[in-house]
Motif scaffolding. Structure first.
Motif: not given
Length: 428
Positions: A362-364, A317-321
């Motif tokens: 970043v959430e895992l 989810f979200g835009d990978p950076v």
């Protein structure tokens, strides 16, 4: 406080080699005093009507010089004995003057340089010096008749003879006694500074040894953690596949072959991971970080879990950076450990892995529908490793049973996104 520390410092006693040196010095000076005594007797310097016998003169010469043997091991006693015998020998008119005077100066100097109790050494030297000047005055008064008689016959100086004699006697002695007093203090201060430097050097060596030991321990912990992360996951997967193969070997050979293939691939992957990890451990700095696994390999963890028969959902989810290598590696290892715990302990049927890219984190999120109690008891080194990785990055770790059943591990790791231009520059 500083003055108190200086006063309380005790100079270490002389070494065996220094005591042997003092022995030879004392014997040598005593022999020189006896020789000079014979020379003085030979040209009539000590010849008077009431002069003591030769044996007594030798005894006084030895008494004022031999205590130099103990000048560093017993500086207080040596200085007291030598000064008392010096005055006694002069009173008896049997004192050898030249060598005995230098020996006395050496004893006073050594008392200042080696006196074990600082205030006692200082006071004792002052008392000895004062006693010498008192004796000088007494001897001067006792010889007054001889001095004012024909003692100044032939005097031709520019100053009055009597005052010239007085100033000569006192000034010369003041210079010598002040010099040996200050030299003794200077030697003691130098020894104290040297001892302080050596003590600080020893403390520095101990601190360096402790730091090196901590570094070794930290490296061992790191190696153990990496080995656990690499081996535990793949061995757990291979164990589950082997169990499935055993059950399907007779009834469903095709499924058994599929499980064996998965075991073979898992073993190959484990070996590759070990090689990659060992390469990272041998390297240093950026080279080591670049050799580690990152979030881009989390889908492979999901595929491995899927091959064990679990229903696995993986989503980003979200835009990978681009993430810093350390953050990316930490997220990968935490995901690997969470999935391993699910496979080994939870008896789950469904596994959900979510990776979220937030503005500065970043959430895992790894959750399953298995036995939460068993999964929660599987902390061991794996959970410790998770906590350490999260703590290093000032992140947040949440783990425990879910309200609807199952177990959940959720991690948030702060990060500063690496510019894509920098990433591109590193790869070119």
């Amino acid at each position: 406080m500083r003055t108190r520390n200086i006063e309380e410092w005790r100079r270490p006693g002389p070494t065996a080699a220094q005591r042997r040196t003092d022995l030879w010095i004392g014997l040598g000076v005593a022999a020189g005093a006896v020789l000079n005594l014979f020379l003085s007797r030979s040209f009539g310097m000590l010849h008077t009507e009431d002069a003591p016998a030769r044996i007594e003169q030798i005894a006084w010469a030895l008494g004022t010089t031999l205590p130099l043997i103990w000048r560093r091991s017993r500086p207080d006693a040596a200085a007291i004995v030598m000064s008392a015998l010096f005055i006694g020998g002069q009173f008896r008119g049997a004192q050898e003057q030249q060598v005995a005077s230098y020996a006395l100066f050496a004893a006073i100097y050594t008392l200042g340089a080696w006196g074990p109790v600082r205030h006692r050494a200082r006071n004792l030297r002052l008392v000895i010096i004062a006693a010498m000047f008192v004796w000088l005055t007494v001897a001067f008064v006792m010889s007054w008749d001889e001095i004012v008689g024909d003692g100044f016959d032939g005097a031709s100086g520019e100053l009055p003879a009597l005052w010239a004699l007085v100033f000569n006697l006192y000034i010369v002695n003041v210079v010598f006694f002040v010099a040996v007093y200050l030299m003794g203090d200077s030697a003691w201060q130098a020894a104290r500074r040297l001892d302080t430097v050596e003590s600080q050097a020893a403390q520095l060596r101990a601190a360096q040894a402790a730091a090196a030991e901590r570094a070794v321990i930290d490296e061992r912990v790191r190696i153990a953690r990496e080995l656990h992360d690499v081996v535990a996951h793949h061995v757990s997967v291979m164990g589950i596949q082997a169990s499935a193969c055993r059950r399907a070997l007779d009834k469903d050979p095709a499924r058994a072959r599929t499980a064996l293939t998965a075991i073979e691939e898992g073993a190959r992957t484990a070996v590759d991971e070990l090689r990659r990890m060992l390469g990272a451990l041998r390297a240093s700095g950026a080279t080591a970080e670049a050799a580690t696994s990152g979030v881009d390999r989390i889908p492979q963890i999901a595929d491995s879990a899927r091959e064990t028969g679990l229903t696995v959902h993986f989503a980003v989810f979200g835009d990978p950076v681009p993430l810093p290598d350390s953050v990316s590696q930490a997220a990968y290892r935490i995901a690997q450990e969470a999935v391993t715990n699910t496979l080994k302990h939870a008896r789950a049927t469904t596994l959900d892995i979510r990776l979220r890219y937030l503005s500065s984190e970043v959430e895992l999120d790894v959750s399953d529908d298995g036995n939460a109690d068993k999964s929660d008891k599987s902390g061991g080194m794996g959970l410790i490793g998770m906590r350490e990785r999260v703590a290093v990055h000032d992140g947040v770790l949440e783990n425990g049973p879910r309200s609807g059943g199952g177990y959940r591990v959720r991690v948030r790791l702060p990060h500063t996104a690496v510019p894509k231009e920098a990433m591109a520059g590193e790869t070119t």
